[in-house]
Design an enzyme around this catalytic site. Structure first.
Site, mmCIF file in Angstrom:
data_model
loop_
_atom_site.group_PDB
_atom_site.id
_atom_site.type_symbol
_atom_site.label_atom_id
_atom_site.label_comp_id
_atom_site.label_asym_id
_atom_site.label_seq_id
_atom_site.Cartn_x
_atom_site.Cartn_y
_atom_site.Cartn_z
ATOM 1 N N PRO A 136 -50.135 64.612 -18.696
ATOM 2 C CA PRO A 136 -49.879 65.907 -19.322
ATOM 3 C C PRO A 136 -50.535 67.079 -18.609
ATOM 4 O O PRO A 136 -49.981 68.174 -18.559
ATOM 5 C CB PRO A 136 -50.441 65.718 -20.735
ATOM 6 C CG PRO A 136 -50.286 64.255 -21.005
ATOM 7 C CD PRO A 136 -50.538 63.591 -19.691
ATOM 8 N N GLY A 194 -49.658 66.955 -13.071
ATOM 9 C CA GLY A 194 -48.361 66.672 -12.485
ATOM 10 C C GLY A 194 -48.460 66.861 -10.985
ATOM 11 O O GLY A 194 -48.798 65.964 -10.230
ATOM 12 N N THR A 206 -40.533 56.940 -15.590
ATOM 13 C CA THR A 206 -39.236 56.275 -15.661
ATOM 14 C C THR A 206 -39.455 54.819 -16.067
ATOM 15 O O THR A 206 -40.252 54.115 -15.458
ATOM 16 C CB THR A 206 -38.523 56.339 -14.298
ATOM 17 O OG1 THR A 206 -38.292 57.707 -13.953
ATOM 18 C CG2 THR A 206 -37.192 55.607 -14.336
ATOM 19 N N ILE A 223 -16.139 76.901 -9.126
ATOM 20 C CA ILE A 223 -14.794 76.677 -8.609
ATOM 21 C C ILE A 223 -13.870 76.157 -9.699
ATOM 22 O O ILE A 223 -12.693 76.540 -9.785
ATOM 23 C CB ILE A 223 -14.838 75.709 -7.408
ATOM 24 C CG1 ILE A 223 -15.487 76.413 -6.198
ATOM 25 C CG2 ILE A 223 -13.444 75.208 -7.042
ATOM 26 C CD1 ILE A 223 -15.765 75.502 -5.025
ATOM 27 N N GLU A 243 -41.101 63.743 -8.311
ATOM 28 C CA GLU A 243 -41.688 63.261 -7.049
ATOM 29 C C GLU A 243 -42.038 64.410 -6.111
ATOM 30 O O GLU A 243 -41.845 64.339 -4.904
ATOM 31 C CB GLU A 243 -40.753 62.252 -6.381
ATOM 32 C CG GLU A 243 -40.635 60.969 -7.186
ATOM 33 C CD GLU A 243 -40.090 59.821 -6.381
ATOM 34 O OE1 GLU A 243 -40.611 59.573 -5.281
ATOM 35 O OE2 GLU A 243 -39.152 59.179 -6.857
ATOM 36 N N SER A 300 -40.120 71.436 -5.519
ATOM 37 C CA SER A 300 -39.790 72.138 -4.277
ATOM 38 C C SER A 300 -40.964 72.978 -3.801
ATOM 39 O O SER A 300 -41.208 73.113 -2.591
ATOM 40 C CB SER A 300 -38.557 73.026 -4.479
ATOM 41 O OG SER A 300 -37.387 72.249 -4.598
ATOM 42 N N ARG A 302 -48.739 73.521 5.010
ATOM 43 C CA ARG A 302 -50.087 73.083 5.369
ATOM 44 C C ARG A 302 -50.069 72.124 6.559
ATOM 45 O O ARG A 302 -50.986 72.132 7.394
ATOM 46 C CB ARG A 302 -50.764 72.443 4.162
ATOM 47 C CG ARG A 302 -51.193 73.452 3.091
ATOM 48 C CD ARG A 302 -51.869 72.764 1.923
ATOM 49 N NE ARG A 302 -52.330 73.751 0.931
ATOM 50 C CZ ARG A 302 -53.523 74.306 0.916
ATOM 51 N NH1 ARG A 302 -54.406 73.974 1.831
ATOM 52 N NH2 ARG A 302 -53.861 75.181 -0.017
#
Length: 408
Positions: free
Chosen positions: A132, A135, A164, A362, A388, A391, A400
């Protein structure tokens, strides 16, 4: 070392076509139902196990493909079928990678088969890292593992989130703090065997996308596991911690932690998942643009639509090439000197979000309804820029690395 190639060999093409057929014939027809149910699609996983897709042997063959293209090719085809169901099929792989990255040969041979079960009794596994309050900031992890030397057992306490298969897994791989003073360098990974007292499922999350994949909290309340469940073993851990303490005193080079080792190995695979979802949405949009007529002509005849499709296809192909390069480098021991693994995940995940949004545009009003799959694909694509490593974290890793600044 295999040469880098952009051409699949005959065996890989055969596997790709087999996976594509399964995705088209089994996964896609079930996608809308399990998205609505928001439940693990056990019947589909069982079908995948029956034909050999959901198995240790299959993933081992792809994982050890010397070209590095086995895993990304497999991920792309399965996620082309449906992201939620595909994640339920491949989600066990992250836990398996955690064991492969950190475990001994004996641990690999003992635990990975138990993660999958068999066609008659399928099992799943869970990799538990996020918390919690931890992350992206893995150094803030609070789950503790304390060694009980008298009993040769580790005692785990804490709460994991966003796992998961969390709570429904046969085997859980848990990252925990063994030395809080060392920050992320003081982490280790542990196997929690099936039926271990003290492990329970917390909140099950109702998600925006990938709703056929089970995501939940995992509660660890005085969970005791044998010393043999420490991945890599106590001796290796003690040596690593001693080096980390010495380097901390000297202000020297940082060492990788257990969670980061797992994520580095899996990021190109996540990129391949994103490519599969983007490609699926692009193909729906392309077919629609060829057949949908407005003002007495197909809408693809309009530059505004045609140019979008051109950009979509270009981005998808570019993302795939970045994923394939990173996958080849990983398998052949090439260091990610420019964070190529993070590059592939970053670009592919951003591509999936953009392409699925363009597909909805579209299709217009039809694209916004659940009668067409691009609405679901767009919801599913949102996760790729988050799990995982967001961005933003990928950009941080890349920046870095290029600057020669150690990750914190």
């Amino acid at each position: 070392m295999a040469e880098f190639t952009m051409e699949l060999n005959d065996e890989q093409k055969e596997v790709r076509d087999w996976l594509h057929g399964f995705a088209a014939d089994v996964i896609r027809p079930a996608a809308a139902e399990w998205d609505e149910r928001e439940e693990t699609p056990w019947p589909v996983i069982q079908e995948a196990a029956k034909v050999g897709i959901y198995s240790l042997d299959f993933y081992a063959q792809q994982y050890f493909d010397p070209t590095g293209l086995g895993i990304p090719m497999a991920m792309e085809e399965l996620f082309w079928g449906d992201a939620g169901i595909a994640l339920s099929i491949v989600g066990t792989g992250l836990a398996a990678v955690g064991v492969l990255a950190n475990g001994t040969e004996e641990q690999i041979g003992t635990w990975i088969p138990q993660m999958y079960g068999d066609a008659g009794d399928v099992k799943v596994a869970a990799f538990c890292s996020s918390e919690p309050d931890a992350g992206s900031d893995v150094a803030s992890m609070r789950t503790r593992a304390v060694y009980d030397e008298a009993k040769d057992e580790w005692v785990l306490n804490g709460t994991k989130t966003w796992a998961t298969n969390g709570g429904i897994a046969n085997v859980h791989v848990v990252v925990a703090v063994v030395d809080a003073e060392l920050g992320s360098k003081g982490h280790a990974s542990f196997i929690v065997p099936p039926g271990t007292p003290g492990l329970s499922q917390g909140q099950k999350f109702k998600k925006h996308g990938i709703r056929a994949s089970h995501t939940a909290e995992v509660i660890l309340d005085n969970v005791r596991v044998p010393g043999s469940c420490l991945l890599g073993g106590k001796e290796k851990l003690d040596e690593r911690l001693a080096r980390a303490r010495e380097r901390a005193k000297q202000g020297g080079e940082r060492v990788k932690n257990a969670a980061m080792a797992t994520f580095e190995a899996s990021r190109p695979a996540v990129g391949a998942m994103a490519v599969g979802t983007a490609r699926a949405a692009y193909e729906v949009a392309l077919d629609y643009a060829k057949t949908r007529e407005q003002f007495s002509r197909p809408i693809i005849d309009n530059q505004g639509v045609a140019f979008q499709l051109a950009d979509m296809r270009t981005s998808i192909d570019a993302a795939r090439l970045l994923v394939w390069r990173a996958s080849w480098m990983a398998v052949n021991g090439k260091p990610f000197t420019a964070a190529e693994g993070s590059m592939s995940k970053l670009f592919a995940s951003e591509t999936a979000k953009k392409v699925t949004a363009q597909a909805i545009q579209i299709l217009g009003g039809n694209g916004y309804t659940r009668e067409y799959p691009v609405e679901r694909m767009h919801r599913d694509a949102a996760i790729y820029t988050i799990f995982e490593g967001t961005s933003e974290i990928q950009r941080l890793v890349i920046a870095r690395t290029l600057a020669g600044v150690p990750l914190r």
